[in-house]
Scaffold this active site. Structure first.
Site, short mmCIF file in Angstrom:
data_model
loop_
_atom_site.label_atom_id
_atom_site.label_comp_id
_atom_site.label_asym_id
_atom_site.label_seq_id
_atom_site.Cartn_x
_atom_site.Cartn_y
_atom_site.Cartn_z
N LYS A 103 -14.95 -11.49 -13.09
CA LYS A 103 -15.22 -10.45 -14.09
C LYS A 103 -14.50 -10.68 -15.43
O LYS A 103 -15.02 -10.32 -16.48
CB LYS A 103 -14.82 -9.07 -13.55
N ASP A 151 -18.96 -0.34 -14.78
CA ASP A 151 -18.17 0.33 -13.74
C ASP A 151 -17.76 1.75 -14.16
O ASP A 151 -17.78 2.67 -13.35
CB ASP A 151 -16.91 -0.48 -13.41
P1 NAP Z 1 -6.65 -4.63 -8.48
O1 NAP Z 1 -6.94 -4.96 -9.88
O2 NAP Z 1 -6.11 -5.68 -7.56
O3 NAP Z 1 -5.60 -3.38 -8.48
C1 NAP Z 1 -5.04 -2.91 -7.26
C2 NAP Z 1 -4.25 -1.64 -7.52
O4 NAP Z 1 -3.77 -1.16 -6.25
C3 NAP Z 1 -3.01 -1.84 -8.40
O5 NAP Z 1 -2.79 -0.68 -9.17
C4 NAP Z 1 -1.90 -2.01 -7.35
O6 NAP Z 1 -0.62 -1.66 -7.81
C5 NAP Z 1 -2.34 -1.02 -6.32
N1 NAP Z 1 -1.76 -1.32 -5.00
C6 NAP Z 1 -2.08 -2.35 -4.18
N2 NAP Z 1 -1.29 -2.31 -3.07
C7 NAP Z 1 -0.47 -1.23 -3.22
C8 NAP Z 1 0.56 -0.65 -2.41
N3 NAP Z 1 0.90 -1.18 -1.24
N4 NAP Z 1 1.19 0.46 -2.87
C9 NAP Z 1 0.86 1.01 -4.07
N5 NAP Z 1 -0.12 0.50 -4.88
C10 NAP Z 1 -0.77 -0.60 -4.45
O7 NAP Z 1 -7.94 -4.05 -7.73
P2 NAP Z 1 -9.20 -3.28 -8.38
O8 NAP Z 1 -10.24 -4.27 -8.73
O9 NAP Z 1 -8.69 -2.36 -9.42
O10 NAP Z 1 -9.75 -2.47 -7.11
C11 NAP Z 1 -9.00 -1.42 -6.54
C12 NAP Z 1 -9.81 -0.72 -5.46
O11 NAP Z 1 -10.99 -0.16 -6.04
C13 NAP Z 1 -10.30 -1.62 -4.33
O12 NAP Z 1 -10.16 -0.90 -3.13
C14 NAP Z 1 -11.77 -1.84 -4.63
O13 NAP Z 1 -12.55 -2.04 -3.47
C15 NAP Z 1 -12.13 -0.50 -5.26
N6 NAP Z 1 -13.28 -0.60 -6.21
C16 NAP Z 1 -14.37 0.18 -5.96
C17 NAP Z 1 -15.45 0.14 -6.82
C18 NAP Z 1 -16.66 0.99 -6.56
O14 NAP Z 1 -17.73 0.70 -7.12
N7 NAP Z 1 -16.56 2.05 -5.77
C19 NAP Z 1 -15.42 -0.72 -7.93
C20 NAP Z 1 -14.29 -1.50 -8.17
C21 NAP Z 1 -13.21 -1.44 -7.28
P3 NAP Z 1 0.34 -2.77 -8.51
O15 NAP Z 1 -0.10 -2.85 -9.95
O16 NAP Z 1 1.70 -2.22 -8.32
O17 NAP Z 1 0.11 -4.06 -7.77
#
Ligand code: NAP
Length: 278
Positions: A69, A106
């Site tokens: 992305k 998104d």
């Molecule tokens: P990302 O960029 O990797 O960000 C992950 C986030 O989760 C960060 O804020 C991270 O905090 C936090 N995190 C991970 N492990 C953690 C823990 N143990 N304790 C506290 N915080 C934690 O991922 P993303 O692309 O934003 O996606 C995040 C979620 O959204 C995923 O589950 C994905 O499947 C979902 N999603 C859904 C859609 C939809 O269409 N419904 C679209 C996109 C994403 P840190 O910054 O501290 O690491």
């Protein structure tokens, strides 16, 4: 004369898990459009070649998923201002002059998942709590700001990342330490979890909802599982909840319109079909 055959697809690595073909091929059948939507497993080092190949192959465009992305932005000719602010593209559309145009739908998908549940929902109704500061959070923050949010409380495990987003997006966003996530819910109108906590095979999100007002909407963008512990607890408290399937479905609509010419609707039948794939 036969209709033109139009093709699009999704590039990712890996990509087999993507539900986008289920969504787009359903709409192609529903709207009697001659075309197809496929899966393109594209290794990161081949991304530039794959994107320039879209034009050569005569495709209408493509979606981009993890890990492409952000890196895909360098290979398109033009980037939509919203996608620039989000800092990532999830859709490429080849326009009538052959230009590769990058978009990020998104945030659109997220807002429309809220409107689907509550058409009268307004971003300025009260403080909004956003948990997480990753890629999905960026898209959601931009959409909430554009929808008129007046106060966003951004809470992330790594506070520096939240602070950087607040710096970038302005004074509407205030940041809180992760340890204050429970109290930060006081008076909020919307709580959204954008962290990966609560996903299958991940720890669940540990948050107390005592201070959450009864009228607050609670949304979790995770869709596997459909009902996270957060949503179950909020429902038990009597709050209205929204799972991540709406965002997934609604983000696909503008891309389908751009490639195939029809703005599709999210039907209960499509939701049922999609849910059965999880
Ligand atoms: P990302 O960029 O990797 O960000 C992950 C986030 O989760 C960060 O804020 C991270 O905090 C936090 N995190 C991970 N492990 C953690 C823990 N143990 N304790 C506290 N915080 C934690 O991922 P993303 O692309 O934003 O996606 C995040 C979620 O959204 C995923 O589950 C994905 O499947 C979902 N999603 C859904 C859609 C939809 O269409 N419904 C679209 C996109 C994403 P840190 O910054 O501290 O690491």
């Amino acid at each position: 004369m036969q209709n033109k055959f139009t093709m699009a697809g999704v590039m990712g690595w890996p990509v087999e898990h993507s539900r986008s073909p289920v969504i787009h091929n359903h709409w192609l059948r529903e709207y009697n459009i001659t075309g197809a939507y496929g899966l393109f497993p594209v290794e990161p080092k081949q991304l530039g070649v794959a994107i320039s190949g879209l034009r050569a192959l005569g495709l209408a465009g493509c979606n981009l998923t993890i890990p492409h992305k952000v890196s895909a932005m360098q290979y398109v000719d033009w980037i939509d201002p919203i996608a620039k602010r989000i800092g990532a593209i999830n859709t490429i559309v080849i326009d009538s002059s052959g230009q590769l145009c990058g978009y990020n739908n998104d945030g659109f998908g997220y807002l429309h998942s809220l409107y689907e549940v509550n058409p009268a929902w307004k971003a300025n109704r009260g403080p909004i709590v956003v948990l997480g500061a990753g890629g999905a959070a960026r898209a959601i923050l931009v959409s909430l700001l554009d929808a008129g949010a007046k106060e966003i409380r951004l809470i992330n495990r790594t506070l520096d990342k939240a602070d950087a987003l607040a710096q970038e997006f302005g004074a509407v966003i205030t940041t809180y330490d992760w340890s204050l996530r429970h109290e930060a819910l006081q008076g909020c109108s919307l709580l959204v979890n954008t962290t990966s906590l609560g996903m299958h095979r991940q720890d669940s999100l540990d948050i107390e909802l005592h201070d959450l007002p009864q009228e607050a909407l609670v949304s979790d963008i995770i869709y596997a599982p459909l009902q996270t512990q957060l949503l179950k607890t909020a429902q038990a408290k009597g709050n209205m909840t929204i799972n991540g399937i709406g965002m997934l479905l609604h983000q696909a609509r503008p891309a389908f319109k751009a490639w195939f010419g029809v703005m599709p609707e999210v039907s209960n039948e499509l939701k049922k079909i999609l849910k059965e794939t999880f």
